[in-house]
Design a protein around this motif. Sequence first.
Motif, mmCIF file in Angstrom:
data_model
loop_
_atom_site.group_PDB
_atom_site.id
_atom_site.type_symbol
_atom_site.label_atom_id
_atom_site.label_comp_id
_atom_site.label_asym_id
_atom_site.label_seq_id
_atom_site.Cartn_x
_atom_site.Cartn_y
_atom_site.Cartn_z
ATOM 1 N N ASP A 1 0.886 -1.075 0.024
ATOM 2 C CA ASP A 1 0.009 0.001 0.057
ATOM 3 C C ASP A 1 0.764 1.119 -0.034
ATOM 4 O OD1 ASP A 1 -2.168 -1.778 0.186
ATOM 5 O OD2 ASP A 1 -2.525 -1.434 2.237
ATOM 6 N N VAL A 2 0.315 2.406 -0.512
ATOM 7 C CA VAL A 2 1.071 3.618 -0.663
ATOM 8 C C VAL A 2 0.368 4.618 -0.110
ATOM 9 C CG1 VAL A 2 2.792 2.953 -2.470
ATOM 10 C CG2 VAL A 2 0.615 3.910 -3.178
ATOM 11 N N THR A 3 0.806 5.688 0.387
ATOM 12 C CA THR A 3 -0.190 6.900 0.776
ATOM 13 C C THR A 3 0.298 8.037 -0.288
ATOM 14 O OG1 THR A 3 0.064 6.412 3.130
ATOM 15 C CG2 THR A 3 -0.359 8.700 2.637
ATOM 16 N N LEU A 4 -0.645 8.603 -0.789
ATOM 17 C CA LEU A 4 -0.532 9.345 -2.032
ATOM 18 C C LEU A 4 0.117 10.947 -1.413
ATOM 19 C CD1 LEU A 4 -3.644 8.965 -3.684
ATOM 20 C CD2 LEU A 4 -1.311 8.246 -4.493
ATOM 21 N N ALA A 5 1.013 11.512 -2.167
ATOM 22 C CA ALA A 5 1.240 12.820 -1.832
ATOM 23 C C ALA A 5 0.236 13.808 -1.831
ATOM 24 C CB ALA A 5 2.502 13.386 -2.484
ATOM 25 N N GLY A 6 -0.547 13.518 -2.931
ATOM 26 C CA GLY A 6 -1.698 14.709 -3.295
ATOM 27 C C GLY A 6 -3.207 13.873 -3.216
ATOM 28 N N PRO A 7 -3.938 14.568 -3.517
ATOM 29 C CA PRO A 7 -5.427 14.077 -3.315
ATOM 30 C C PRO A 7 -5.991 12.898 -4.259
ATOM 31 C CG PRO A 7 -5.734 16.138 -4.478
ATOM 32 C CD PRO A 7 -4.072 15.923 -4.324
ATOM 33 N N ASP A 8 -5.042 12.739 -5.361
ATOM 34 C CA ASP A 8 -5.620 11.615 -6.169
ATOM 35 C C ASP A 8 -4.387 10.939 -6.732
ATOM 36 O OD1 ASP A 8 -4.917 13.032 -8.338
ATOM 37 O OD2 ASP A 8 -6.753 14.123 -8.293
ATOM 38 N N VAL A 9 -4.554 9.855 -7.776
ATOM 39 C CA VAL A 9 -3.718 9.219 -8.373
ATOM 40 C C VAL A 9 -3.145 9.705 -9.834
ATOM 41 C CG1 VAL A 9 -4.355 7.016 -7.239
ATOM 42 C CG2 VAL A 9 -5.441 7.687 -9.799
ATOM 43 N N THR A 10 -3.512 10.948 -10.087
ATOM 44 C CA THR A 10 -3.162 11.332 -11.204
ATOM 45 C C THR A 10 -1.568 11.432 -11.605
ATOM 46 O OG1 THR A 10 -4.870 13.066 -11.317
ATOM 47 C CG2 THR A 10 -3.207 13.673 -12.779
ATOM 48 N N ALA A 11 -0.760 11.541 -10.502
ATOM 49 C CA ALA A 11 0.734 11.575 -10.807
ATOM 50 C C ALA A 11 1.206 10.284 -11.029
ATOM 51 C CB ALA A 11 1.510 12.310 -9.627
ATOM 52 N N LEU A 12 0.606 9.399 -10.592
ATOM 53 C CA LEU A 12 0.884 7.976 -10.471
ATOM 54 C C LEU A 12 0.674 7.459 -11.780
ATOM 55 C CD1 LEU A 12 -0.219 6.267 -7.368
ATOM 56 C CD2 LEU A 12 2.225 6.239 -8.201
ATOM 57 N N ILE A 13 -0.520 7.827 -12.693
ATOM 58 C CA ILE A 13 -1.033 7.576 -13.920
ATOM 59 C C ILE A 13 0.030 8.096 -14.771
ATOM 60 C CG2 ILE A 13 -2.705 7.649 -15.610
ATOM 61 C CD1 ILE A 13 -4.844 7.411 -13.203
ATOM 62 N N THR A 14 0.307 9.337 -14.593
ATOM 63 C CA THR A 14 1.289 10.186 -15.754
ATOM 64 C C THR A 14 2.427 9.537 -15.707
ATOM 65 O OG1 THR A 14 0.051 12.199 -15.265
ATOM 66 C CG2 THR A 14 2.201 12.211 -15.930
ATOM 67 N N ALA A 15 2.922 8.942 -14.357
ATOM 68 C CA ALA A 15 4.254 8.056 -14.114
ATOM 69 C C ALA A 15 4.321 6.670 -15.082
ATOM 70 C CB ALA A 15 4.547 8.181 -12.804
ATOM 71 N N GLY A 16 2.952 6.360 -15.230
ATOM 72 C CA GLY A 16 3.034 5.055 -16.066
ATOM 73 C C GLY A 16 2.203 4.316 -15.240
ATOM 74 N N ALA A 17 1.575 4.376 -14.155
ATOM 75 C CA ALA A 17 0.759 3.231 -13.533
ATOM 76 C C ALA A 17 -0.661 3.184 -14.007
ATOM 77 C CB ALA A 17 0.510 3.654 -11.895
ATOM 78 N N THR A 18 -1.293 1.888 -13.822
ATOM 79 C CA THR A 18 -2.389 1.803 -14.459
ATOM 80 C C THR A 18 -3.547 1.525 -13.323
ATOM 81 O OG1 THR A 18 -1.531 0.260 -16.022
ATOM 82 C CG2 THR A 18 -3.964 -0.054 -15.781
ATOM 83 N N LEU A 19 -4.530 2.551 -13.497
ATOM 84 C CA LEU A 19 -5.849 2.277 -12.608
ATOM 85 C C LEU A 19 -6.594 1.303 -12.913
ATOM 86 C CD1 LEU A 19 -7.569 3.823 -10.514
ATOM 87 C CD2 LEU A 19 -8.669 4.937 -12.336
ATOM 88 N N LEU A 20 -6.864 0.260 -11.960
ATOM 89 C CA LEU A 20 -7.620 -1.044 -11.845
ATOM 90 C C LEU A 20 -8.901 -0.823 -11.288
ATOM 91 C CD1 LEU A 20 -4.707 -3.763 -10.911
ATOM 92 C CD2 LEU A 20 -5.627 -2.825 -13.136
ATOM 93 N N ARG A 21 -9.051 0.347 -10.342
ATOM 94 C CA ARG A 21 -10.322 0.226 -9.643
ATOM 95 C C ARG A 21 -10.545 1.672 -8.964
ATOM 96 N NH1 ARG A 21 -11.660 -4.218 -5.391
ATOM 97 N NH2 ARG A 21 -10.954 -2.665 -3.963
ATOM 98 N N GLU A 22 -11.547 2.404 -8.894
ATOM 99 C CA GLU A 22 -11.551 3.597 -8.334
ATOM 100 C C GLU A 22 -12.043 3.300 -6.819
ATOM 101 O OE1 GLU A 22 -11.563 6.717 -9.341
ATOM 102 O OE2 GLU A 22 -11.508 6.988 -11.599
ATOM 103 N N PRO A 23 -11.766 4.205 -5.941
ATOM 104 C CA PRO A 23 -12.727 4.216 -4.665
ATOM 105 C C PRO A 23 -14.209 4.067 -4.567
ATOM 106 C CG PRO A 23 -10.812 6.146 -4.763
ATOM 107 C CD PRO A 23 -11.287 5.543 -6.213
ATOM 108 N N THR A 24 -14.382 3.162 -3.691
ATOM 109 C CA THR A 24 -15.883 3.211 -3.218
ATOM 110 C C THR A 24 -16.157 3.270 -1.956
ATOM 111 O OG1 THR A 24 -16.001 0.863 -2.514
ATOM 112 C CG2 THR A 24 -16.152 1.292 -5.091
ATOM 113 N N ASP A 25 -17.420 3.240 -1.591
ATOM 114 C CA ASP A 25 -17.752 3.945 -0.285
ATOM 115 C C ASP A 25 -17.303 2.518 0.691
ATOM 116 O OD1 ASP A 25 -19.418 5.882 -1.136
ATOM 117 O OD2 ASP A 25 -21.438 4.902 -1.314
ATOM 118 N N THR A 26 -17.200 1.602 0.315
ATOM 119 C CA THR A 26 -16.617 0.302 1.217
ATOM 120 C C THR A 26 -15.137 0.003 0.825
ATOM 121 O OG1 THR A 26 -17.256 -1.288 -0.395
ATOM 122 C CG2 THR A 26 -19.179 -0.757 1.295
#
Length: 225
Positions: free
Chosen positions: A177-202
């Motif tokens: 697990d990683v804790t982000l430096a900002g409010p979302d994963v934009t920087a990770l995606i820009t760096a080359g990460a792939t988004l598999l699932r968005e946050p949900t209520d649970t």
Amino acid sequence: MDAADAHRLGAFWAGILDGELVDTGDGDTRIDPRAATSPAEAIWVNTVPEPRTGKTRVHLDLRLAGAEPAALLAAGARLVREPDAEIDWWVLADPEGNQFCAFRPREGTRPGVFALVVDSADPAAQATWWAGVIGGRVATTDEGAVSVVGAEGFPWDHWVFDPVPERKQVKNRWHWDVTLAGPDVTALITAGATLLREPTDTTPWWVMADPEGNEFCAFAPRPNQ
């Protein structure tokens, strides 16, 4: 850590890591090592329906308290390989078959986890990518393993990417697990990460994958972080 039985597997790891086993109340458990120097050393054990298939591509390296892994075997570990002409450590497996490595004591070190090891088709590229994301420097061994060392917030001494010929085929049973430096994963995606699932209520976190497909979870920073 994925598990068929989070309480049984969690109890094993809590025992060998001298940790407190916490029942999270949802069928999962958490291991809090008593000698931990950071909350990041906590290990969550999550119940999943699918069985383990194939070799676990992510594992931990442990430093033993004594000269032999007898205590680990007595706790329920299985011996896979003894030290030989090629390696000077023991390869063991936990009760669900996940392999890990146990090393003899070394002066100036404490027993317990000292490295997170990830199988990799291109260790240099993986280590360089993660060092770019979380900081630290890249170090290479004569055997071809590449490590990220000195990353702020990383709880152990080494994050090792170990060269293997086979590429990842199935979901890893272990992830980080990683804790982000900002409010979302934009920087990770820009760096080359792939988004598999968005946050949900649970599940209020993002599920991501690095360039070789290793899953990890990304959490928004808490107010005091």
